[in-house]
Structure formats: C-alpha cells, structure tokens
Design a protein around this motif. Structure first.
Motif, mmCIF file in Angstrom:
data_model
loop_
_atom_site.group_PDB
_atom_site.id
_atom_site.type_symbol
_atom_site.label_atom_id
_atom_site.label_comp_id
_atom_site.label_asym_id
_atom_site.label_seq_id
_atom_site.Cartn_x
_atom_site.Cartn_y
_atom_site.Cartn_z
ATOM 1 N N THR A 143 23.887 32.381 81.046
ATOM 2 C CA THR A 143 24.050 32.215 82.417
ATOM 3 C C THR A 143 24.859 31.088 82.521
ATOM 4 O O THR A 143 25.593 31.035 83.701
ATOM 5 N N GLN A 144 25.108 30.153 81.703
ATOM 6 C CA GLN A 144 26.048 28.988 81.791
ATOM 7 C C GLN A 144 27.483 29.419 81.818
ATOM 8 O O GLN A 144 28.241 28.675 82.557
ATOM 9 N N LYS A 145 27.754 30.545 81.349
ATOM 10 C CA LYS A 145 29.193 30.933 81.257
ATOM 11 C C LYS A 145 29.612 31.742 82.653
ATOM 12 O O LYS A 145 30.703 32.043 82.706
ATOM 13 N N PHE A 146 28.729 32.130 83.394
ATOM 14 C CA PHE A 146 28.945 32.904 84.696
ATOM 15 C C PHE A 146 29.699 32.050 85.759
ATOM 16 O O PHE A 146 29.405 30.774 85.888
ATOM 17 N N THR A 147 30.797 32.784 86.112
ATOM 18 C CA THR A 147 31.606 31.972 87.213
ATOM 19 C C THR A 147 31.959 32.925 88.090
ATOM 20 O O THR A 147 31.905 34.477 87.671
ATOM 21 N N GLU A 148 32.650 32.932 89.311
ATOM 22 C CA GLU A 148 33.007 33.839 90.297
ATOM 23 C C GLU A 148 33.894 34.584 89.720
ATOM 24 O O GLU A 148 34.279 35.856 89.704
ATOM 25 N N ARG A 149 35.086 33.958 88.842
ATOM 26 C CA ARG A 149 36.293 34.457 88.516
ATOM 27 C C ARG A 149 35.795 35.606 87.385
ATOM 28 O O ARG A 149 36.268 36.706 87.298
ATOM 29 N N LEU A 150 34.759 35.248 86.385
ATOM 30 C CA LEU A 150 34.364 36.058 85.502
ATOM 31 C C LEU A 150 33.812 37.369 85.926
ATOM 32 O O LEU A 150 34.046 38.400 85.584
ATOM 33 N N PHE A 152 32.744 40.071 80.207
ATOM 34 C CA PHE A 152 31.311 39.618 80.302
ATOM 35 C C PHE A 152 31.211 39.426 78.650
ATOM 36 O O PHE A 152 30.047 38.709 78.243
ATOM 37 N N ILE A 153 31.656 40.320 77.902
ATOM 38 C CA ILE A 153 31.745 40.319 76.544
ATOM 39 C C ILE A 153 32.596 39.467 75.592
ATOM 40 O O ILE A 153 32.146 38.371 75.127
ATOM 41 N N LEU A 154 33.848 39.445 76.158
ATOM 42 C CA LEU A 154 34.680 38.662 75.689
ATOM 43 C C LEU A 154 34.348 37.135 75.863
ATOM 44 O O LEU A 154 34.736 36.398 74.986
ATOM 45 N N GLN A 155 34.024 36.736 77.016
ATOM 46 C CA GLN A 155 33.724 35.362 77.095
ATOM 47 C C GLN A 155 32.264 34.768 77.168
ATOM 48 O O GLN A 155 31.949 33.559 77.199
ATOM 49 N N GLY A 156 31.357 35.660 76.418
ATOM 50 C CA GLY A 156 30.026 35.394 75.756
ATOM 51 C C GLY A 156 29.084 35.341 76.726
ATOM 52 O O GLY A 156 28.260 34.711 76.651
ATOM 53 N N TYR A 157 29.260 35.898 77.963
ATOM 54 C CA TYR A 157 28.223 35.878 78.982
ATOM 55 C C TYR A 157 27.038 36.734 78.277
ATOM 56 O O TYR A 157 26.146 36.399 78.528
ATOM 57 N N TYR A 158 27.243 37.992 77.735
ATOM 58 C CA TYR A 158 26.585 38.655 77.120
ATOM 59 C C TYR A 158 26.955 38.220 75.721
ATOM 60 O O TYR A 158 27.984 38.642 75.037
ATOM 61 N N GLN A 159 25.874 37.792 74.939
ATOM 62 C CA GLN A 159 26.115 37.248 73.567
ATOM 63 C C GLN A 159 25.922 38.628 72.429
ATOM 64 O O GLN A 159 26.180 38.208 71.241
ATOM 65 N N LYS A 160 24.940 39.358 72.808
ATOM 66 C CA LYS A 160 24.733 40.473 71.882
ATOM 67 C C LYS A 160 24.951 41.978 72.644
ATOM 68 O O LYS A 160 24.907 42.033 73.552
ATOM 69 N N VAL A 161 25.742 42.684 71.579
ATOM 70 C CA VAL A 161 25.970 44.171 72.196
ATOM 71 C C VAL A 161 25.645 44.882 71.060
ATOM 72 O O VAL A 161 26.107 44.682 70.033
ATOM 73 N N GLU A 162 24.739 46.024 71.404
ATOM 74 C CA GLU A 162 24.431 47.122 70.493
ATOM 75 C C GLU A 162 25.112 48.259 71.170
ATOM 76 O O GLU A 162 24.822 48.683 72.052
ATOM 77 N N ILE A 163 25.948 49.022 70.074
ATOM 78 C CA ILE A 163 26.355 50.247 70.702
ATOM 79 C C ILE A 163 26.097 51.398 69.641
ATOM 80 O O ILE A 163 26.329 51.179 68.463
ATOM 81 N N ARG A 164 25.525 52.267 70.319
ATOM 82 C CA ARG A 164 25.064 53.782 69.680
ATOM 83 C C ARG A 164 25.475 54.909 70.375
ATOM 84 O O ARG A 164 25.771 55.043 71.366
#
Length: 107
Positions: A13-20, A70-82
């Motif tokens: 949540t520290q990565k959240f900005t209005e621009r992001l 959100f993924i590029l900037q590390g807002y979500y640090q884990k991504v699982e794709i299936r």
C-alpha cells in the motif's frame, strides 16, 4: 484465444498514488477496448485482486498482465497466472473434456 486468470496479491500500500491508480485504469481501459479483458476487480480482503484476460498463450498473457502499472510498480508484489478451461453449456460443462476422461479412466 484462451482465458487466463491472474491472481494479484501481496499488496504494498505504500506504493499507492493517485497517478499510479490512473495509469492502472488507463491500462485496464486499453485491454477492455481491445476486447482482451474479461473481468477484473479486487477481493474484499483488500489485498488480492483478479484479472481474467484473453490471450493466445501463457507468454502472451504474462506480457499483457505485466504491463499493468500496479504490477510494474510493485503495488501487487505477487502475480499467479493460470490458463482457465471454461466450463459452459456449449461444451457440456466439460463432461467429455480430456481432463474429465482421464479421471474416469483412473478410477
């Protein structure tokens, strides 16, 4: 085109900005306009989200999803794709699908 489900979690949540947020929305709108976004949204736990996209293969789905700010900037640090095998009336709810047949023969 196949359906791919992405579970995004471990929110920083520290990565959240209005621009992001605005960049994320623009990304989702672009996928929607290209008819590649099936559905997306956060879960009520406020740490995890889901995106379902259409792509030719897993590599193409990964490329689409990893363009999300959100993924590029590390807002979500884990991504699982299936890849999803969608069950629906048109395919008999997968009653004759290979995975189902394998289970029938294994029992």
């Amino acid at each position: 085109m196949e359906k791919f489900v992405a579970i995004l979690s471990a929110k920083n949540t520290q990565k959240f900005t209005e621009r992001l947020l605005q960049e994320h929305i623009i990304h989702l709108q672009k996928l929607h306009d290209q008819k590649l976004l099936v559905i997306c949204g956060p879960f009520t736990d406020d740490d995890t989200a889901l995106q379902i996209v259409l792509a030719e293969n897993l590599a193409a789905a990964e490329q689409l999803l990893h363009q999300d700010p959100f993924i590029l900037q590390g807002y979500y640090q884990k991504v699982e794709i299936r890849e999803l095998i969608e069950a629906n009336p048109g395919n008999g709810w997968l009653a004759s699908h290979t995975q189902t047949e394998e289970k029938r023969h294994a029992s």
